[in-house]
Design a protein around this motif. Structure first.
Motif, mmCIF file in Angstrom:
data_model
loop_
_atom_site.group_PDB
_atom_site.id
_atom_site.type_symbol
_atom_site.label_atom_id
_atom_site.label_comp_id
_atom_site.label_asym_id
_atom_site.label_seq_id
_atom_site.Cartn_x
_atom_site.Cartn_y
_atom_site.Cartn_z
ATOM 1 N N LEU A 107 1.185 -1.586 -0.151
ATOM 2 C CA LEU A 107 0.131 -0.109 0.088
ATOM 3 C C LEU A 107 1.140 1.121 -0.077
ATOM 4 N N MET A 108 1.717 1.385 0.755
ATOM 5 C CA MET A 108 2.501 2.324 0.848
ATOM 6 C C MET A 108 4.058 2.590 -0.764
ATOM 7 N N ILE A 109 3.995 1.623 -1.517
ATOM 8 C CA ILE A 109 4.681 1.022 -2.544
ATOM 9 C C ILE A 109 3.291 2.193 -3.472
ATOM 10 N N ALA A 110 2.346 1.722 -3.447
ATOM 11 C CA ALA A 110 1.357 2.162 -4.562
ATOM 12 C C ALA A 110 1.407 3.392 -4.594
ATOM 13 N N ALA A 111 1.000 3.848 -2.467
ATOM 14 C CA ALA A 111 0.469 5.287 -2.848
ATOM 15 C C ALA A 111 2.031 6.620 -3.045
ATOM 16 N N MET A 112 3.045 5.101 -3.125
ATOM 17 C CA MET A 112 4.509 6.399 -3.948
ATOM 18 C C MET A 112 4.556 6.217 -4.936
ATOM 19 N N VAL A 113 3.973 5.096 -6.179
ATOM 20 C CA VAL A 113 3.670 5.325 -7.623
ATOM 21 C C VAL A 113 2.552 6.459 -8.157
ATOM 22 N N LEU A 114 1.867 6.077 -7.097
ATOM 23 C CA LEU A 114 0.530 7.068 -7.181
ATOM 24 C C LEU A 114 1.066 8.480 -7.582
ATOM 25 N N CYS A 115 1.512 8.544 -6.557
ATOM 26 C CA CYS A 115 2.946 10.240 -6.189
ATOM 27 C C CYS A 115 3.164 10.771 -7.278
ATOM 28 N N THR A 116 3.778 9.850 -8.403
ATOM 29 C CA THR A 116 4.747 10.525 -9.220
ATOM 30 C C THR A 116 3.797 10.602 -10.564
ATOM 31 N N MET A 117 2.399 10.184 -10.589
ATOM 32 C CA MET A 117 1.596 10.243 -12.236
ATOM 33 C C MET A 117 1.121 11.821 -12.602
ATOM 34 N N TYR A 118 1.881 12.604 -11.413
ATOM 35 C CA TYR A 118 1.764 14.285 -12.391
ATOM 36 C C TYR A 118 2.518 14.268 -13.223
ATOM 37 N N MET A 119 3.379 13.419 -13.940
ATOM 38 C CA MET A 119 4.367 13.279 -14.455
ATOM 39 C C MET A 119 3.647 13.111 -15.610
ATOM 40 N N PRO A 120 3.528 11.276 -16.311
ATOM 41 C CA PRO A 120 2.782 11.425 -17.295
ATOM 42 C C PRO A 120 1.847 12.287 -17.478
ATOM 43 N N ALA A 121 1.082 12.815 -16.515
ATOM 44 C CA ALA A 121 -0.230 13.297 -16.654
ATOM 45 C C ALA A 121 0.014 14.677 -16.836
ATOM 46 N N LEU A 122 0.701 15.007 -17.112
ATOM 47 C CA LEU A 122 1.888 16.480 -18.361
ATOM 48 C C LEU A 122 1.910 15.881 -19.428
ATOM 49 N N VAL A 123 2.724 14.859 -19.073
ATOM 50 C CA VAL A 123 2.780 14.973 -20.979
ATOM 51 C C VAL A 123 1.527 14.097 -21.524
ATOM 52 N N PHE A 124 0.535 13.943 -20.735
ATOM 53 C CA PHE A 124 -0.666 13.455 -21.601
ATOM 54 C C PHE A 124 -1.790 14.268 -22.041
ATOM 55 N N VAL A 125 -1.861 15.669 -21.247
ATOM 56 C CA VAL A 125 -2.357 16.998 -21.336
ATOM 57 C C VAL A 125 -1.786 17.514 -22.536
ATOM 58 N N ASN A 126 -0.256 17.833 -22.585
ATOM 59 C CA ASN A 126 0.332 18.529 -23.318
ATOM 60 C C ASN A 126 0.617 17.862 -24.347
ATOM 61 N N GLY A 127 0.891 17.151 -24.534
ATOM 62 C CA GLY A 127 1.326 15.517 -26.003
ATOM 63 C C GLY A 127 0.598 15.124 -25.881
ATOM 64 N N LYS A 128 0.202 13.748 -26.689
ATOM 65 C CA LYS A 128 -0.316 13.120 -27.105
ATOM 66 C C LYS A 128 -0.082 11.163 -26.889
#
Lengths: 241, 326
Positions: A107-128
């Motif tokens: 659960l800690m690892i999942a929380a940590m991994v989810l915290c990194t989600m802003y990075m691919p989200a930036l690509v998703f918003v600004n790219g394809k």
């Protein structure tokens, strides 16, 4: 199941009440952020999917390290502080104890991994880039985290100190990481065995590219299961030694 | 409640406990007495389900420790010498969690919590973080975690070690109160503590149970008699005359101090009431009667000495167990 959840709940609270859990997550986020800027984005124009692929490439390493750091204390710390007696003298089965420890780390690892989600989200918003690519990559990261957490829990169960547990986790994980090198020089049928056991090369690359293969999912789940089983068997065997 | 049959526990090739057999009844307080390294803690760890027997059987309330270890552990509450506590948790929060881990429902734990807090005198520390508690309070929290699920057997390994005299008195009260509803096993190498708290003593030496019984039984069967310190008021001659002719008295010393006479008397057996009656009938005013200090120490040293020298067993007629004769 109830016993497992009780152990997981207390352990999770232990992570959240200590500096250790936050320090590991913070360190991973800083390193991931730096690597994302320096390598994934880089200075040259790239396809969005390539950026996301590179993000999942280095996230593999940080997830592995974080999983080792989070799990090395799980059982070894209980042994060092003497609280293992409380769990050992309770009606909890060894499987519930190990399962609870593993679950809290996961659960800690999942929380940590989810915290990194802003990075691919930036690509998703600004790219394809597709949802599927990001989802597959995160599934891969969670499966890697699960496997290394199981290895770390096993190492912690068999070790008297956290440092030894951390060292044992590193040895086992590195051995599985370099299996692909052994596969290159081995003869059949060992070449297939070594190749199959490769933690990164054989099973993770497809997740980086946004593909989910059931064989890879099964590999990571089976690694998790085998090491958890070994840990619980070791805990049971201690009572007889 | 507890049946132990030919229990042996090896660590490698070293037998920490050898062919021990004993029974303990319901709501009895029994003390394990032995020197450091005698095998007390190993015995308790096996009884608590932390370790499995290498040979022999352990039954707790009819449940076999080897065949149904989880069910057996549900019936046990265990406090090791160092209480196993999560230091970052608050007392109440910790006890709620332990109660559930030990198989109780949340509602059952809530119902039991006030009684446990009161028994262990923890009401004023309920919301404190365990790390901030004194050693005495931590011991109490240790006992509370052992009884929160209302086990049939409570096992306490050196419960008073590290406590100050006031804390020892309080701990003794706590332990005695457990007898109302549980069988209690205590291990200690502090002999006076065992004598004051338990109903029966099991003497363990080099892994073997070498004797069992009450303090008086152990003393009587060793032939050491009952030693008393008595203070009477009266005439020295009358006192000497009585002690000389009494069939109850094996040996005596007396010392006059004004009107008072201090007697150190060894009775042939535990006939204290009859002896006091003789004193009163002889016209002596009995001011005080107490066990001679060091009684249990002498018994213990004698038992362990005899157990270490098997040749002496027959002549001493100690209630030594068969395994000690092997």
């Amino acid at each position: 199941m109830r016993g497992m959840l009780l152990v997981a709940r207390r352990d999770l609270a232990g992570y959240l009440n200590s500096l250790w859990g936050y320090a590991v997550i913070a360190a991973v986020l800083v390193v991931d952020g730096l690597l994302f800027n320096a390598f994934a984005l880089g200075s040259q124009p790239k396809l969005s999917s390539k950026v996301v692929e590179e993000f999942f490439y280095f996230s593999f390493g940080t997830t592995v390290v974080a999983s080792i750091l989070l799990t090395m204390r799980s059982v070894a710390e209980e042994r060092q502080t003497g609280t293992i007696v409380l769990l050992d003298s309770s009606p909890l089965s060894d499987w519930q104890l190990i399962g609870g420890k593993y679950l809290s780390a996961l659960l800690m690892i999942a929380a940590m991994v989810l915290c990194t989600m802003y990075m691919p989200a930036l690509v998703f918003v600004n790219g394809k880039v597709s949802y599927g690519h990001i989802a597959a990559g995160y599934l891969g990261l969670l499966l890697v985290g699960s496997s290394v957490a199981a290895i770390g829990t096993f190492a912690s169960a068999v070790s008297r100190s956290q440092l030894v547990a951390g060292f044992a986790s590193v040895v086992i994980t590195v051995a599985l990481l370099v299996m692909w090198l052994l596969a290159k020089v081995a003869e059949p049928p060992l070449v297939d065995v070594f190749s199959y056991l490769s933690l990164f090369d054989r099973h993770y690359r497809s997740f980086m590219r946004g593909q989910i293969n059931t064989e890879d999912v099964a590999f990571y789940l089976s690694i998790s299961f085998v090491f958890l089983l070994l840990a619980s068997r070791f805990m049971a065997a201690r009572r007889w030694r | 409640m507890i049946e132990v049959q030919n229990l042996t526990r090896y660590y490698g090739s070293f037998a920490a406990v050898r062919e021990a057999s004993f029974n303990i009844g319901d709501r009895e307080i029994v003390g394990f007495l032995g020197l450091n390294g005698a095998g007390k803690s190993t015995m308790l760890r096996v009884l608590a389900g932390l370790q499995m027997p290498s040979a022999g059987k352990v039954l707790i309330g009819g449940v076999d420790a080897t065949e149904a270890p989880d069910a057996m552990r549900r019936r046990i509450g265990f406090l090791p010498e160092d209480p196993p506590l999560y230091r970052e948790m608050r007392v109440v929060e910790f006890l709620r969690w332990v109660g559930q881990v030990k198989g109780c429902t949340r509602a059952a734990v809530e119902a039991e919590l006030p009684r446990v807090m009161e028994t262990c005198q923890l009401l004023d520390a309920a919301d404190k973080v365990i790390a901030e508690l004194s050693h005495g309070y931590r011991k109490r929290v240790g006992i509370a975690q052992a009884i929160i699920h209302k086990p049939e057997v409570v096992i306490l390994d050196e419960p008073i070690s590290g406590l100050d005299p006031r804390q020892i008195v309080e701990m003794r009260k706590v332990v005695r109160s457990l007898k109302k509803w549980a069988t209690v096993l205590i291990s200690s190498h502090i002999l006076s503590e065992i004598a004051q708290t338990v109903d029966r003593i099991l003497v363990i030496h080099k892994g073997r149970i070498v004797a069992e019984g009450t303090e008086a039984q152990l003393s009587g069967s060793l032939g050491t008699g009952t030693r008393l310190q008595v203070v009477v008021r009266g005439k020295l001659g009358a006192c000497e005359d009585l002690l000389g002719r009494s069939e109850l008295v094996e040996d005596y010393k007396l010392e006059a101090e004004g009107e008072l006479i201090h007697l150190a008397v060894t009775l042939r057996k535990d006939d204290r009431e009859a002896f006091v009656r003789e004193l009163v009938e002889a016209g002596l005013g009995v001011r005080s009667v107490q066990d001679a200090m060091g009684e249990l120490e002498q018994i213990f040293l004698e038992l362990t000495r005899v157990a270490a020298a098997p040749a002496a067993l027959e002549s001493k007629q100690v209630p030594v167990r068969k395994e000690a004769e092997a």
